[in-house]
Design an enzyme around this catalytic site. Structure first.
Site, mmCIF file in Angstrom:
data_model
loop_
_atom_site.group_PDB
_atom_site.id
_atom_site.type_symbol
_atom_site.label_atom_id
_atom_site.label_comp_id
_atom_site.label_asym_id
_atom_site.label_seq_id
_atom_site.Cartn_x
_atom_site.Cartn_y
_atom_site.Cartn_z
ATOM 1 C CG ASN A 1 2.189 22.500 -5.256
ATOM 2 O OD1 ASN A 1 1.030 22.791 -5.529
ATOM 3 N ND2 ASN A 1 2.514 21.409 -4.584
ATOM 4 C CG HIS B 1 4.141 6.169 -3.025
ATOM 5 N ND1 HIS B 1 3.605 7.422 -2.838
ATOM 6 C CD2 HIS B 1 5.031 5.987 -2.003
ATOM 7 C CE1 HIS B 1 4.141 7.972 -1.751
ATOM 8 N NE2 HIS B 1 5.009 7.133 -1.234
ATOM 9 N N GLY C 1 4.383 19.392 -7.758
ATOM 10 C CA GLY C 1 2.998 18.929 -7.617
ATOM 11 C C GLY C 1 2.772 17.903 -6.528
ATOM 12 C CB THR C 2 4.316 16.228 -4.034
ATOM 13 O OG1 THR C 2 4.035 15.447 -2.879
ATOM 14 C CG2 THR C 2 5.674 16.894 -3.917
HETATM 15 C C1 BJW Z 1 -0.621 21.030 -8.895
HETATM 16 C C2 BJW Z 1 -1.499 20.995 -9.949
HETATM 17 C C3 BJW Z 1 -1.014 21.458 -11.159
HETATM 18 C C4 BJW Z 1 -2.551 20.211 -8.293
HETATM 19 N N1 BJW Z 1 0.240 21.901 -11.250
HETATM 20 N N2 BJW Z 1 0.622 21.481 -8.986
HETATM 21 C C5 BJW Z 1 2.909 10.291 11.514
HETATM 22 C C6 BJW Z 1 3.855 11.256 11.207
HETATM 23 C C7 BJW Z 1 4.689 11.118 10.099
HETATM 24 C C8 BJW Z 1 4.586 10.016 9.276
HETATM 25 C C9 BJW Z 1 3.652 9.069 9.583
HETATM 26 C C10 BJW Z 1 2.822 9.199 10.695
HETATM 27 N N3 BJW Z 1 2.007 8.119 10.735
HETATM 28 C C11 BJW Z 1 2.287 7.328 9.672
HETATM 29 C C12 BJW Z 1 3.299 7.898 8.974
HETATM 30 C C13 BJW Z 1 3.928 7.399 7.740
HETATM 31 C C14 BJW Z 1 2.979 7.504 6.568
HETATM 32 C C15 BJW Z 1 2.553 8.978 6.370
HETATM 33 O O1 BJW Z 1 3.250 9.776 5.771
HETATM 34 N N4 BJW Z 1 1.385 9.337 6.850
HETATM 35 C C16 BJW Z 1 0.926 10.714 6.744
HETATM 36 C C17 BJW Z 1 -0.516 10.720 6.315
HETATM 37 C C18 BJW Z 1 1.204 11.411 8.050
HETATM 38 N N5 BJW Z 1 3.734 7.045 5.413
HETATM 39 C C19 BJW Z 1 3.802 5.769 5.098
HETATM 40 O O2 BJW Z 1 3.176 4.915 5.712
HETATM 41 C C20 BJW Z 1 4.736 5.397 3.975
HETATM 42 N N6 BJW Z 1 5.609 4.378 4.409
HETATM 43 C C21 BJW Z 1 6.494 4.583 5.393
HETATM 44 O O3 BJW Z 1 6.592 5.650 5.986
HETATM 45 O O4 BJW Z 1 7.316 3.504 5.629
HETATM 46 C C22 BJW Z 1 8.286 3.615 6.697
HETATM 47 C C23 BJW Z 1 9.562 4.321 6.304
HETATM 48 C C24 BJW Z 1 10.334 4.899 7.284
HETATM 49 C C25 BJW Z 1 11.514 5.551 6.950
HETATM 50 C C26 BJW Z 1 11.949 5.602 5.656
HETATM 51 C C27 BJW Z 1 11.196 5.005 4.699
HETATM 52 C C28 BJW Z 1 10.000 4.398 5.020
HETATM 53 C C29 BJW Z 1 3.960 4.853 2.783
HETATM 54 C C30 BJW Z 1 3.156 5.924 2.121
HETATM 55 C C31 BJW Z 1 2.285 5.327 1.016
HETATM 56 C C32 BJW Z 1 1.472 6.390 0.317
HETATM 57 N N7 BJW Z 1 0.526 5.781 -0.520
HETATM 58 C C33 BJW Z 1 -0.374 6.635 -1.330
HETATM 59 C C34 BJW Z 1 -1.507 5.757 -1.945
HETATM 60 C C35 BJW Z 1 -0.983 4.629 -2.751
HETATM 61 C C36 BJW Z 1 -0.888 4.931 -4.206
HETATM 62 C C37 BJW Z 1 -2.228 5.117 -4.881
HETATM 63 O O5 BJW Z 1 -3.240 4.503 -4.510
HETATM 64 O O6 BJW Z 1 -2.245 5.907 -5.823
HETATM 65 O O7 BJW Z 1 0.362 7.343 -2.307
HETATM 66 S S1 BJW Z 1 -1.200 7.909 -0.400
HETATM 67 C C38 BJW Z 1 -1.200 9.085 -1.681
HETATM 68 O O8 BJW Z 1 -0.475 10.240 -1.208
HETATM 69 C C39 BJW Z 1 -0.389 8.469 -2.833
HETATM 70 C C40 BJW Z 1 0.513 9.625 -3.199
HETATM 71 O O9 BJW Z 1 1.654 9.150 -3.874
HETATM 72 C C41 BJW Z 1 0.784 10.286 -1.883
HETATM 73 C C42 BJW Z 1 1.234 11.736 -1.997
HETATM 74 O O10 BJW Z 1 0.234 12.546 -2.569
HETATM 75 P P1 BJW Z 1 0.635 13.735 -3.541
HETATM 76 O O11 BJW Z 1 1.237 13.199 -4.759
HETATM 77 O O12 BJW Z 1 1.405 14.748 -2.788
HETATM 78 O O13 BJW Z 1 -0.818 14.286 -3.953
HETATM 79 P P2 BJW Z 1 -1.762 15.310 -3.198
HETATM 80 O O14 BJW Z 1 -3.127 15.132 -3.748
HETATM 81 O O15 BJW Z 1 -1.623 15.242 -1.723
HETATM 82 O O16 BJW Z 1 -1.209 16.744 -3.628
HETATM 83 C C43 BJW Z 1 -1.305 17.216 -4.940
HETATM 84 C C44 BJW Z 1 -0.491 18.507 -5.046
HETATM 85 O O17 BJW Z 1 -0.456 18.915 -6.403
HETATM 86 C C45 BJW Z 1 -1.078 19.668 -4.236
HETATM 87 O O18 BJW Z 1 -0.036 20.283 -3.493
HETATM 88 C C46 BJW Z 1 -1.612 20.635 -5.313
HETATM 89 O O19 BJW Z 1 -1.450 21.999 -4.944
HETATM 90 C C47 BJW Z 1 -0.717 20.307 -6.478
HETATM 91 N N8 BJW Z 1 -1.325 20.511 -7.769
HETATM 92 N N9 BJW Z 1 -2.726 20.487 -9.487
HETATM 93 C C48 BJW Z 1 1.007 21.918 -10.127
HETATM 94 N N10 BJW Z 1 -1.808 21.479 -12.259
#
Ligand code: BJW
Length: 237
Positions: free
Chosen positions: A201, A109, A176-177
């Site tokens: 997680n 990302h 952690g995702t």
């Molecule tokens: C702990 C802990 C501790 C806490 N110990 N654990 C409809 C259906 C399906 C998909 C789509 C849809 N409409 C659109 C889409 C696609 C879309 C998408 O997924 N949307 C969803 C919202 C539905 N995705 C995209 O657009 C992506 N691109 C794409 O799909 O391109 C087309 C493609 C097609 C085919 C193949 C390939 C590509 C792009 C996604 C870009 C995401 N960008 C972000 C922000 C930018 C970066 C930034 O500003 O920092 O990235 S969003 C944000 O979420 C960030 C993260 O990387 C991402 C994931 O979050 P993460 O890391 O999981 O964090 P959290 O907060 O959600 O979870 C934290 C976890 O940690 C929790 O589970 C806690 O329990 C745990 N935790 N403390 C262990 N101490």
């Protein structure tokens, strides 16, 4: 016996280093609307707001209190000691994995400490704040620099290499995702059926059911314990 290992990390691995997650209580998305700061349309509407959102997070990486935690260090140590193939894929845009010593690493990302010229697509490392008036060093224009970040609707980076590694791995570990953002949330389904799939997680994720094994607890405790166990097992074989 596991030979090829792929690890996917999310915001939870950096939470204990003081970097906010997105969707947990008091996470980043409680104070910002995703469509305002994490989409290209949002950037076009209000580049100043988007740049300041990323400027603040980039600046935080330079704070003395922000350091890799035992989970980051455990992955770097594992990479050094593991005799087989290893790939670390992170969704995180912080630099804690590389600061801990991880080398075979993909930031799918993007990276906070990089900006990109929209004209030339050249990528620059920087910890300086960027604003709509900042002049780009390559095209000498203002308004062309954007965060080197993958926003919603944009293609994550190095997908070909990631899918190839997922398809041949024997062990896949997601740490952690929340499993709410694709394509990363779907990686577990690209792994062979006979490969071991482990989720580490603090809580259940949206895709926990796809894993063979769930380890619940803080990453700083569970990650070192799990990877030490894998190394011990390998050495005993
Ligand atoms: C702990 C802990 C501790 C806490 N110990 N654990 C409809 C259906 C399906 C998909 C789509 C849809 N409409 C659109 C889409 C696609 C879309 C998408 O997924 N949307 C969803 C919202 C539905 N995705 C995209 O657009 C992506 N691109 C794409 O799909 O391109 C087309 C493609 C097609 C085919 C193949 C390939 C590509 C792009 C996604 C870009 C995401 N960008 C972000 C922000 C930018 C970066 C930034 O500003 O920092 O990235 S969003 C944000 O979420 C960030 C993260 O990387 C991402 C994931 O979050 P993460 O890391 O999981 O964090 P959290 O907060 O959600 O979870 C934290 C976890 O940690 C929790 O589970 C806690 O329990 C745990 N935790 N403390 C262990 N101490």
């Amino acid at each position: 016996m596991a030979n090829s290992v792929v690890v996917l990390t999310g915001a939870g691995i950096s939470a204990e280093s003081g970097i906010k997650t997105f969707r947990d209580h008091n996470g980043l998305w409680e104070n910002y609307r995703i469509e305002d700061v994490a989409s290209y349309d949002g950037f076009l509407r209000n580049p100043g707001l988007v740049q300041s959102f990323y400027n603040a997070r980039r600046a935080q990486l330079k704070e003395a209190s922000i350091q890799p935690n035992p989970a980051h260090h455990a992955l770097a140590k594992f990479e050094q000691e593991w005799p087989g193939e290893f790939l670390l894929v992170t969704q995180n845009v912080d630099n804690l994995h590389e600061r801990a010593g991880s080398r075979h690493l993909i930031h799918m990302h993007g990276e906070l400490a990089k900006v990109r010229c929209q004209k030339s697509r050249r990528v620059f490392e920087t910890f300086d704040p960027i604003n709509p008036d900042t002049t780009c060093v390559c095209c000498s224009q203002t308004g062309q620099l954007r965060p080197h970040i993958v926003w919603f609707g944009e293609m994550p980076m190095e997908m070909e290499q990631i899918f190839a590694a997922l398809e041949r791995c024997d062990l896949f570990v997601a740490i952690g995702t929340s499993g709410q953002v694709y394509p990363a949330a779907g990686f577990v389904h690209h792994v062979r059926g006979d490969a071991r799939k482990v989720e580490i997680n603090a809580e259940a994720s949206a895709v926990s059911l796809a894993f063979d094994e769930l380890r619940r607890g803080p990453a700083s405790r569970e990650v070192p314990a799990f990877f030490d166990e894998i190394l011990r097992l390998r050495k005993s074989q």
